[in-house]
Motif scaffolding. Sequence first.
Motif, PDB file in Angstrom:
ATOM      1  N   VAL A 101       0.854  -1.181   0.000  1.00 30.16           N
ATOM      2  CA  VAL A 101       0.000   0.000   0.000  1.00 30.16           C
ATOM      3  C   VAL A 101       0.896   1.240   0.000  1.00 30.16           C
ATOM      4  O   VAL A 101       1.749   1.405   0.875  1.00 30.16           O
ATOM      5  N   LEU A 102       0.713   2.079  -1.021  1.00 29.31           N
ATOM      6  CA  LEU A 102       1.498   3.304  -1.103  1.00 29.31           C
ATOM      7  C   LEU A 102       0.861   4.386  -0.235  1.00 29.31           C
ATOM      8  O   LEU A 102      -0.361   4.423  -0.076  1.00 29.31           O
ATOM      9  N   THR A 103       1.668   5.244   0.324  1.00 25.10           N
ATOM     10  CA  THR A 103       1.169   6.370   1.107  1.00 25.10           C
ATOM     11  C   THR A 103       1.824   7.647   0.636  1.00 25.10           C
ATOM     12  O   THR A 103       2.961   7.635   0.136  1.00 25.10           O
ATOM     13  N   GLY A 104       1.134   8.762   0.804  1.00 25.25           N
ATOM     14  CA  GLY A 104       1.681  10.048   0.410  1.00 25.25           C
ATOM     15  C   GLY A 104       0.723  11.166   0.769  1.00 25.25           C
ATOM     16  O   GLY A 104      -0.438  10.921   1.113  1.00 25.25           O
ATOM     17  N   ALA A 105       1.231  12.405   0.713  1.00 30.01           N
ATOM     18  CA  ALA A 105       0.407  13.575   1.002  1.00 30.01           C
ATOM     19  C   ALA A 105      -0.136  14.125  -0.300  1.00 30.01           C
ATOM     20  O   ALA A 105       0.591  14.698  -1.099  1.00 30.01           O
ATOM     21  N   GLY A 106      -1.425  13.908  -0.558  1.00 26.55           N
ATOM     22  CA  GLY A 106      -2.046  14.395  -1.780  1.00 26.55           C
ATOM     23  C   GLY A 106      -2.540  13.249  -2.651  1.00 26.55           C
ATOM     24  O   GLY A 106      -2.298  12.060  -2.393  1.00 26.55           O
ATOM     25  N   VAL A 107      -3.266  13.616  -3.711  1.00 19.60           N
ATOM     26  CA  VAL A 107      -3.813  12.632  -4.653  1.00 19.60           C
ATOM     27  C   VAL A 107      -2.667  11.991  -5.422  1.00 19.60           C
ATOM     28  O   VAL A 107      -1.737  12.683  -5.855  1.00 19.60           O
ATOM     29  N   PRO A 108      -2.665  10.651  -5.618  1.00 16.45           N
ATOM     30  CA  PRO A 108      -1.560  10.006  -6.337  1.00 16.45           C
ATOM     31  C   PRO A 108      -1.540  10.427  -7.806  1.00 16.45           C
ATOM     32  O   PRO A 108      -2.578  10.638  -8.427  1.00 16.45           O
ATOM     33  N   SER A 109      -0.324  10.550  -8.360  1.00 17.94           N
ATOM     34  CA  SER A 109      -0.180  10.908  -9.773  1.00 17.94           C
ATOM     35  C   SER A 109      -0.341   9.672 -10.641  1.00 17.94           C
ATOM     36  O   SER A 109      -0.198   8.532 -10.169  1.00 17.94           O
ATOM     37  N   ALA A 110      -0.630   9.896 -11.934  1.00 21.32           N
ATOM     38  CA  ALA A 110      -0.916   8.778 -12.840  1.00 21.32           C
ATOM     39  C   ALA A 110       0.268   7.840 -12.968  1.00 21.32           C
ATOM     40  O   ALA A 110       0.108   6.630 -13.144  1.00 21.32           O
ATOM     41  N   GLY A 111       1.477   8.341 -12.860  1.00 17.81           N
ATOM     42  CA  GLY A 111       2.649   7.499 -13.037  1.00 17.81           C
ATOM     43  C   GLY A 111       3.054   6.734 -11.808  1.00 17.81           C
ATOM     44  O   GLY A 111       4.049   6.000 -11.829  1.00 17.81           O
ATOM     45  N   THR A 112       2.311   6.889 -10.709  1.00 10.33           N
ATOM     46  CA  THR A 112       2.649   6.211  -9.462  1.00 10.33           C
ATOM     47  C   THR A 112       1.931   4.877  -9.370  1.00 10.33           C
ATOM     48  O   THR A 112       0.739   4.779  -9.667  1.00 10.33           O
ATOM     49  N   LYS A 132      -5.824   1.640  -7.965  1.00 10.02           N
ATOM     50  CA  LYS A 132      -5.474   1.897  -9.368  1.00 10.02           C
ATOM     51  C   LYS A 132      -6.133   0.846 -10.248  1.00 10.02           C
ATOM     52  O   LYS A 132      -5.881  -0.368 -10.097  1.00 10.02           O
ATOM     53  N   GLN A 133      -6.980   1.326 -11.181  1.00 13.79           N
ATOM     54  CA  GLN A 133      -7.738   0.462 -12.077  1.00 13.79           C
ATOM     55  C   GLN A 133      -7.504   0.902 -13.495  1.00 13.79           C
ATOM     56  O   GLN A 133      -7.821   2.036 -13.868  1.00 13.79           O
ATOM     57  N   SER A 134      -6.924  -0.017 -14.314  1.00  9.18           N
ATOM     58  CA  SER A 134      -6.634   0.246 -15.737  1.00  9.18           C
ATOM     59  C   SER A 134      -5.830   1.523 -15.906  1.00  9.18           C
ATOM     60  O   SER A 134      -6.126   2.358 -16.778  1.00  9.18           O
ATOM     61  N   GLY A 135      -4.834   1.718 -15.028  1.00 12.19           N
ATOM     62  CA  GLY A 135      -3.949   2.871 -15.148  1.00 12.19           C
ATOM     63  C   GLY A 135      -4.470   4.153 -14.533  1.00 12.19           C
ATOM     64  O   GLY A 135      -3.794   5.180 -14.595  1.00 12.19           O
ATOM     65  N   THR A 136      -5.682   4.111 -13.925  1.00 10.33           N
ATOM     66  CA  THR A 136      -6.267   5.315 -13.335  1.00 10.33           C
ATOM     67  C   THR A 136      -6.543   5.074 -11.856  1.00 10.33           C
ATOM     68  O   THR A 136      -7.093   4.018 -11.482  1.00 10.33           O
ATOM     69  N   TRP A 137      -6.169   6.054 -11.028  1.00  9.35           N
ATOM     70  CA  TRP A 137      -6.432   5.967  -9.590  1.00  9.35           C
ATOM     71  C   TRP A 137      -7.886   6.347  -9.320  1.00  9.35           C
ATOM     72  O   TRP A 137      -8.353   7.399  -9.756  1.00  9.35           O
ATOM     73  N   VAL A 138      -8.624   5.494  -8.600  1.00 16.25           N
ATOM     74  CA  VAL A 138     -10.036   5.715  -8.294  1.00 16.25           C
ATOM     75  C   VAL A 138     -10.181   5.717  -6.770  1.00 16.25           C
ATOM     76  O   VAL A 138      -9.722   4.785  -6.084  1.00 16.25           O
ATOM     77  N   GLN A 139     -10.797   6.819  -6.234  1.00 17.02           N
ATOM     78  CA  GLN A 139     -10.993   6.892  -4.791  1.00 17.02           C
ATOM     79  C   GLN A 139     -12.087   5.917  -4.370  1.00 17.02           C
ATOM     80  O   GLN A 139     -13.142   5.828  -5.000  1.00 17.02           O
TER      81      GLN A 139
END
Length: 851
Positions: A101-112, A132-139
Motif C-alpha cells: 500500500v502506497l502512502t503520500g500527502a495528496g492525490v496520487p499521480s498517474a505514473g505512481t 489503481k484500475q486500468s492505469g487510473t487511480w479511483v478513490q
Amino acid sequence: MATSSIYTASETVGLYGTGSSGGTYFEWFIFYDSATAPATPTGGSWSFTTNTGTAPSGWLSSPPPSPTNLVWVSIAVVDSRSTSSLTWSTPGLMTGSGLPVLTGAGVPSAGTGLNTQLYLNTSTTPQSLYNKQSGTWVQVTGNSLYARSGANTDITSLTGITGAVSTVDYVGFDTSYATTIAAGQLGWNGNNNLALGMFGGNVVQHIGEDVFFYVKASATITKGQLCMYTGAVGGSGVLTAAPTNGVINGQYVMGIAAENIANNGFGLIQWFGTLRNVNTNTFAEGDILYYNSAVSGGLTNVFPASGPIVTVAAVAKSGTGSGILQIRVAVTQRITAGSGLTISQTVSSTALGIDSTVATLTGTQTLTNKTINAANNTITNIPNASLVYDSVNINSVDFTLGNVQLVGPDWILPSYAGNAGKVLTVNPSASDVQWNVVSGTGTVTSVDVSGGTTGLTTTGGPIVTAGTITLGGTLALTNGGTGATTASGARGTLGLGSAAVLNAGVAGGVATLDGGGTVPVSQLPAAVLGALKYQGTWDANANSPTLASSVGTQGYYYVVSVAGSTNLNGITDWKIGDWAIYNGTAWQKIDNTDAVTSVNGYTGTVVLGYADVGAPSTSGTNATGTWNIDILGNAGTVTNGVYTNGSYANPSWITSLATTKLSGTVTNAQLQNSSVTLGTTTVALGATSLSLGGLTTLDASGDVTFTATSAVQMPKGTTAERPTGVSGKLRFNTTTSEFEGYNGTTWSSVGGSAISNDTSTATDLYPAFLSATTGTATNIYTSNAKLLYRPSTGELKVTAPIAANGIVLNADSVTSNYTIATGTNGFSVGPLTVASGVTLTVASGQRHIVI
C-alpha cells in the motif's frame, strides 16, 4: 509508501537487468507478519554468485503462506556495483494483489504505482483510500467502503453518512476522551460531561448544564462582559445585545458573554452554567457577583446599595484569563419610591430594602437585618409593641414612626408616651434602657466650701440664699501644687534651681552634662571647638599614636618627635618639631623646620670668607676646579661659561655660543648633543641622530645613497590619515598593511595587487597563475581562450581536460538547481540522487546520461 528509482535505465527489461549499463540491479521485496507496523528493517545481503539473499532478521524473502496478522512489505535496491549496506524502505501494508500500500500527502499521480495497487492519502482527515484500475487511480467511496456487520470494534472513524441513522438503542461515548470538542461535534470532554461544539467554534455547551442566548451584537462585546437585551433583528427571532451600560431595569440583564462578538456579529450570551477562561483576578473565590451599574459590562462583589439588584454569578476560580464563573442570573425587586407597598407577613429576606416615601405595614412584623435608607419614610398603622426586629438600621433624620412601639437592643430610646417625669436608666439585665421613676425628695438650705488640707482657703460661705464663694491661698506641693506664688519660688520648692528644666540643652537655656560630667561637644560654640589642644608627641615614622586622613577632632594637634613619611591627607614630609593639626576636615602641617639655625657652624650674623668654604683666593695662581672668571684681553669675554665678546680660540670650558657670535664657515666643527638654528629650521644634533624640526622639503641635487646595512623607515599611517596626494609620494598603510604610492590620480598598492573573491561576474575571465608556490611571486601569468572561468556559475571551460591520474570525480548527488543548456550534453557516474526540492533541467534535444 511511494518509491522511485534513481536510475535512468528502465526496469522493464528484466528482473536482473541486461548488464548493458555495466552492472546488475533490481528491487528486492521482503515480508513481515505483524498486527502492527514493524520498524524499518536493517541489514540483509544478496549474493550475485548464487543469486540468493539473506533477509534481515524476522523478515521473509517471499509472502507468508498462511499469515495470522497483517502482512507488511519493505523494498531495497540491490546493486552489483555497490558493496555498501542495503537501504530498506519504510514498511507498508501488502494488499491482496501482493503489492504494498502506497502512502503520500495528496492525490496520487498517474505514473505512481501499478494496477490493483492501493494508495493512502495522508493529507486528508480522515485519510482517503485510492485503488489503481486500468492505469487510473479511483478513490474508494460510498458502497465501495463499508463496515462489517457485528460489533465493528475496529472502526475508529466513520464519515460521509448522509441518511438517517435509525433504530439506535443508545450511543455510548468514550468517557476517557478529553480532546477539545470542535464546532458541530458531540462528545465526552475533559469536564466529565457530554459537550456540544457550538456555532463558531468558540463555545462548548455542556448538555444539561449550560443555557445560552444566541444574539446579534449591537455593540462590540468582549468575553466575560455582562450583557443586556437591546432589541431584536426583525422577524428572525434573534435578539440583539450589548454590554450593560448605566442604570437599567434589571429584567434586561441577559447574562455574561461566552465569547468575543464583533459589532453586528453573532454569538452566545450565557445565562446559566459554567463559564471558563475569563478574568476573575480582582475577585476572591466564593465571591457573589452583582450587576455593576458604574462600569459598562462590569461586575462587582459589593451588594448594590441603590439601583437594580441583579445577582449574576459566583466565583469558582480566581485567575487572569483562567478564571471560572458559575452563572445564575437572578433579579431581585427593590422597593422604590411611590410603590405603595403593603407588607402583611413576616419579612426576613436580606435583599429587602425600604426606600419609599410611604410604606404601610399591617399586623405583627419581623424585620431581620434590614436597612431603611431613604428620607421622609413613614411607617404607620402598626399597633403598639407589634413590630419585632433584629439589627434594623434607620439611616435617615426624617424617618417618622406613627403609633409604633419599637422594642429591641438597637434602638436608642424607647417611646416617650406615658413616661413624663421619669428617668431613662439601664434595665436590670443590661440588655436595654427603660424609663424609671426616681424616688426621694428634700430642700437645700445652705452651701459652703472648705479647702481642707490643700492649703487653699475660701471666703463668702456659707450661702443660704445667694452669694459668691471666693477661693484663695496656695496649693501645697503634696496636693499637686508648687507651694509658692512666684516662678522663682516655685523653682526653689521644686528643686529646679534658677532655670526651668524645659530650657536645658536648648537655645537660650543652659548646657547639660554627659555621663562623664562634661558638656557634650554638640553644646559647645564653634569658637571653643576651633581652639588648639595639645595631644602629645607623634612618631611620624611608625604612625604612633595612629592617625588617619580626614579623621580627628578640630583643634587637636601633635608635635612630631620622630621624622617620617606617614600620609595624612597627602602630607608625607614630616620633620622633628613639625605640628600635625586637625582643622575639622583634614590634617595640616605647621612646618617648624624651615628656619636656619646655623651656617658653617656659626650662629648670629655670619660673614664667610673663601677659606671658610674651601674656595681659592681671589688673586694669585692657586685656583683649582671650575670657576666663573672674567678673562680680559684678546681671548675675549666669557661670562658664566658663555662666550659673549671677542674671537673664539677653542677653549674647552666654553659650553655654548651666543646666537649672534657664529657666522661664516665653521671649519672642522664638531657639534654634538646640541642644536643649531638654520633660518627658521632647528637642527638637533644627537650622537646618532639628526632631527630637522619643521622641515617640509629637502632638496638633493644628486643621487641620494644610503650605505648602511639597516633600513629606511617610511612614513606610516591609516587610510584615513593619508596626506594630500602628490605624484611620487610613498608611505606604509597600517590599515591595509601594504606599501602604497600616489600615481597622480589615486593611492595604489606598491609591490602587489589587492585580492577579492568574485562570485558575480557572468562573463568568461582568464584564470591567473603564479610563478611560485610559496614566498613572493615574481610573475603572474594568465590563460587564453582555451581555459576560461565564469565566476557567476562556477563553470570552467577547457579545450581538452586530461586526468593525469586517470580518475575523473563527480559528487553522488545534485544539491542545487542546474540546467543543461542547448548546445551541451552531460553525463554522471551513478548512483546519482537529485536532492529534495532541487531541479535538474535538460534542454530540449540535449541529453544527460548516468552511467
